[in-house]
Write a protein that holds these residues in place. Structure first.
Motif, mmCIF file in Angstrom:
data_model
loop_
_atom_site.group_PDB
_atom_site.id
_atom_site.type_symbol
_atom_site.label_atom_id
_atom_site.label_comp_id
_atom_site.label_asym_id
_atom_site.label_seq_id
_atom_site.Cartn_x
_atom_site.Cartn_y
_atom_site.Cartn_z
ATOM 1 N N ALA A 383 0.840 -1.202 0.000
ATOM 2 C CA ALA A 383 0.000 0.000 0.000
ATOM 3 C C ALA A 383 0.876 1.254 0.000
ATOM 4 N N TYR A 384 1.906 1.234 0.850
ATOM 5 C CA TYR A 384 2.797 2.393 0.897
ATOM 6 C C TYR A 384 3.533 2.578 -0.433
ATOM 7 N N GLN A 385 3.849 1.466 -1.080
ATOM 8 C CA GLN A 385 4.526 1.540 -2.377
ATOM 9 C C GLN A 385 3.632 2.236 -3.405
ATOM 10 N N LYS A 386 2.334 1.903 -3.394
ATOM 11 C CA LYS A 386 1.397 2.570 -4.297
ATOM 12 C C LYS A 386 1.298 4.062 -3.987
ATOM 13 N N ALA A 387 1.484 4.391 -2.715
ATOM 14 C CA ALA A 387 1.390 5.795 -2.303
ATOM 15 C C ALA A 387 2.676 6.556 -2.617
ATOM 16 N N GLY A 388 3.775 5.808 -2.903
ATOM 17 C CA GLY A 388 5.063 6.465 -3.089
ATOM 18 C C GLY A 388 5.621 6.961 -1.766
ATOM 19 N N ASP A 389 5.271 6.279 -0.692
ATOM 20 C CA ASP A 389 5.644 6.677 0.658
ATOM 21 C C ASP A 389 6.844 5.846 1.096
ATOM 22 N N SER A 390 8.061 6.329 0.866
ATOM 23 C CA SER A 390 9.275 5.563 1.149
ATOM 24 C C SER A 390 9.470 5.338 2.648
ATOM 25 N N SER A 391 9.079 6.317 3.440
ATOM 26 C CA SER A 391 9.200 6.168 4.890
ATOM 27 C C SER A 391 8.295 5.056 5.390
ATOM 28 N N GLY A 392 7.054 5.040 4.885
ATOM 29 C CA GLY A 392 6.124 3.989 5.261
ATOM 30 C C GLY A 392 6.596 2.627 4.808
ATOM 31 N N MET A 393 7.172 2.579 3.612
ATOM 32 C CA MET A 393 7.690 1.309 3.087
ATOM 33 C C MET A 393 8.796 0.768 3.989
ATOM 34 N N ALA A 394 9.716 1.647 4.389
ATOM 35 C CA ALA A 394 10.832 1.210 5.239
ATOM 36 C C ALA A 394 10.317 0.732 6.590
#
Length: 433
Positions: A383-394
Motif C-alpha cells: 500500500a505504501y509503495q502505491k502511495a510512493g511513501d518511502s518512509s512507510g515502506m521502510a
C-alpha cells in the motif's frame, strides 16, 4: 458622499411641479400685495444671480409676513439658506442659516400636506449640519426613519450609510442604543439595500460603507456572538433571522469555534441543506470528537455533492471517520472510492490504507504462524509503495518475517499467502533480512 447634486435635482423637480400646481396667494391689502410682489421678485433675482446672502433678506420678509404665498418660497428658501451658510465665514451666522433650512421644512409641513416629497431632503441636510452636534443627532436619526416610514425606503442608496452613520454617532455621543438595537437597525438597512439592489440600483458602495461603519463601532466580536446572541438563539431556535445574523457575523469576524455559530449553521442547514453547510458542521463535530454526528453530516454531504471533487472530499473524510471508529473494512472501501473519483489523491489514500494495515497487527495475529501474522506488514508495504511513501515502506519492511521464520514454517520467499483477517489480501512473501 457625492449626493448633494442628486438631492437638489430632486428638489428642483418637486419645486417645478408645486409651482405649477399652486397659484400665488398675494395679500388682499394693495400696499401689502405690492410689497410682497416686489420682494418676491427681488429674492428670486438674487437667487438666480447666486447672491444668496442678499436673497435671505427679502425672503425672510415673505416668510414672516405672507407665509402662505406659495410653496416655492420654502423650496427656493431651502437652497438659498443652505448656500448662504456656505458663503458666510461667521460660524454663528452659518448656524443661523442652517437652522433656517430646518425651520423651512417644519413650516412647510405645517402648511402643506406634502411631507413625503421633502422629508428625505430634510434628513440629508440635517445630517450634513448636525452630525457632530450631540444634542441634534436624535433628530437627525428621526428624520431618516421618518423618511423610510413614509416612503418605504430612501430613494438614493448613498443615503443609507449617512443614516447608519447618524445612528453610530448618536450612539457614540449619547449612548443611545444597546448593541442589539444597533444590529437590528443595521439589519433593517441591509434589507432595504437588498430591495434596492433587486430593483436594479447600484448598492455596492453603500454596502461597503455600511460594513466599514459597523466595524468601526467595534460592537461585535466572538464573545459577543457567543455570549449575547447565542443565548437568544438557544432560547428561540425558530428565529431564522437571528440565526442568519449570527451566521453572517461569525463568517465576517471568523468566529467559527463558537457554539452560537454551530447552532446557527445547523438551523441554516436544516432550512437549506448544502454540501458546504454539511461539510462545516461535520468538521465542527470532529473537533468535538463527535464521530457519529460527523459521519452523519459527511454522509449528507456526499449526497449533496455537486461534483466528483466534492464527493471525493466526503468519501475521504468518511474513510478517516470509519478508521477512527474501528470500521476498517468500511474505511478502506471509502478510501478506494476516493481513488475512483479523484486519482490525484492516490498517495494520500494508500498511505491511509497502509497505516490501517500497520495498526491491525494486534487485531489480526493468530499466534499460530509468524509468517501469516507478519504478512499484514507486506500488505502495508504494498500500500505504501502505491502511495510512493518511502518512509512507510521502510517502516513496514522492518516488520517483515525473517528468513529463519519462513524456513521454520517450510515457506519460501516468492511464495504467496493470504493475510486473512479483515485485510484479506494475498501477498508475495518477502523477508526483512
Amino acid at each position: 458622499m457625492k449626493i448633494k447634486s442628486k438631492i437638489l435635482g430632486l428638489a428642483a423637480l418637486l419645486m417645478a411641479g408645486m409651482v405649477q400646481a399652486q397659484e400665488f396667494k398675494f395679500p388682499s391689502d394693495p400696499a401689502l400685495e405690492a410689497k410682497a410682489r416686489e420682494l418676491n421678485a427681488a429674492y428670486t433675482d438674487y437667487m438666480n444671480s447666486e447672491q444668496f446672502v442678499e436673497a435671505t433678506k427679502p425672503l425672510h420678509w415673505l416668510l414672516v409676513n405672507v407665509p402662505e404665498l406659495n410653496p416655492s418660497i420654502y423650496q427656493n428658501g431651502t437652497k438659498i439658506y443652505d448656500e448662504a451658510s456656505k458663503i458666510t465665514t461667521d460660524e454663528a451666522q452659518k448656524r443661523v442659516y442652517q437652522d433656517s433650512v430646518m425651520t423651512l421644512f417644519i413650516k412647510r409641513g405645517q402648511l402643506y400636506d406634502d411631507e413625503t416629497k421633502w422629508i428625505e431632503n430634510k434628513a440629508y441636510y440635517a445630517y450634513g449640519y448636525y452630525k457632530d452636534v450631540e444634542e441634534m443627532l436624535p433628530n437627525v436619526v428621526a428624520d431618516f426613519e421618518r423618511a423610510i416610514e413614509l416612503n418605504g425606503e430612501l430613494s438614493l442608496a448613498a443615503l443609507y450609510p449617512a443614516y447608519f452613520d447618524a445612528i453610530r454617532r448618536n450612539d457614540g455621543y449619547n449612548d443611545a442604543y444597546t448593541p442589539e438595537q444597533v444590529l437590528e437597525k443595521y439589519g433593517e438597512i441591509q434589507k432595504l439595500l437588498a430591495k434596492a439592489e433587486a430593483d436594479g440600483k447600484d448598492v455596492a458602495t453603500a454596502k461597503s460603507q455600511m460594513e466599514n461603519l459597523l466595524v468601526a463601532m467595534d460592537l461585535i466580536d466572538c464573545d459577543f456572538i457567543e455570549n449575547t446572541m447565542g443565548p437568544k438563539l438557544a432560547a428561540d431556535p425558530t428565529n431564522e433571522a437571528l440565526a442568519d445574523q449570527i451566521f453572517n457575523y461569525s463568517v465576517q469576524y471568523k468566529c467559527y469555534s463558537t457554539n452560537a455559530f454551530l447552532q446557527a449553521l445547523e438551523i441554516k442547514h436544516a432550512k437549506e441543506p448544502s454540501f458546504s453547510t454539511s461539510q462545516v458542521i461535520a468538521m465542527r463535530y470532529m473537533q468535538e470528537d463527535n464521530t457519529a454526528g460527523a459521519e452523519e453530516m459527511w454522509t449528507q454531504a456526499l449526497k449533496l455533492a455537486e461534483n466528483d471533487m466534492q464527493k471525493a472530499d466526503a468519501q475521504m473524510e468518511l474513510a478517516k471517520i470509519y478508521v477512527k471508529q474501528g470500521k476498517k473494512s468500511a474505511g478502506r472501501a471509502a478510501a478506494k472510492e476516493v481513488a475512483n473519483l479523484d486519482p490525484s489523491r492516490t498517495s494520500d489514500i494508500y498511505s491511509l490504507i497502509g497505516g490501517m494495515y500497520m495498526n491491525s497487527f494486534n487485531d489480526c495475529k493468530g499466534g499460530e504462524s509468524r509468517a501469516k501474522d507478519y504478512s499484514i506488514y507486506i500488505a502495508a508495504y504494498n500500500a505504501y509503495q502505491k502511495a510512493g511513501d518511502s518512509s512507510g515502506m521502510a517502516n513496514a519492511r522492518a516488520r517483515f518475517p525473517s528468513k529463519e521464520e519462513l524456513f521454520t514454517e517450510g515457506l519460501q520467499v516468492g511464495s504467496t499467502i493470504n493475510t486473512g483477517c479483515w485485510i484479506g489480501e494475498t501477498v508475495t512473501l518477502a523477508t526483512r533480512d
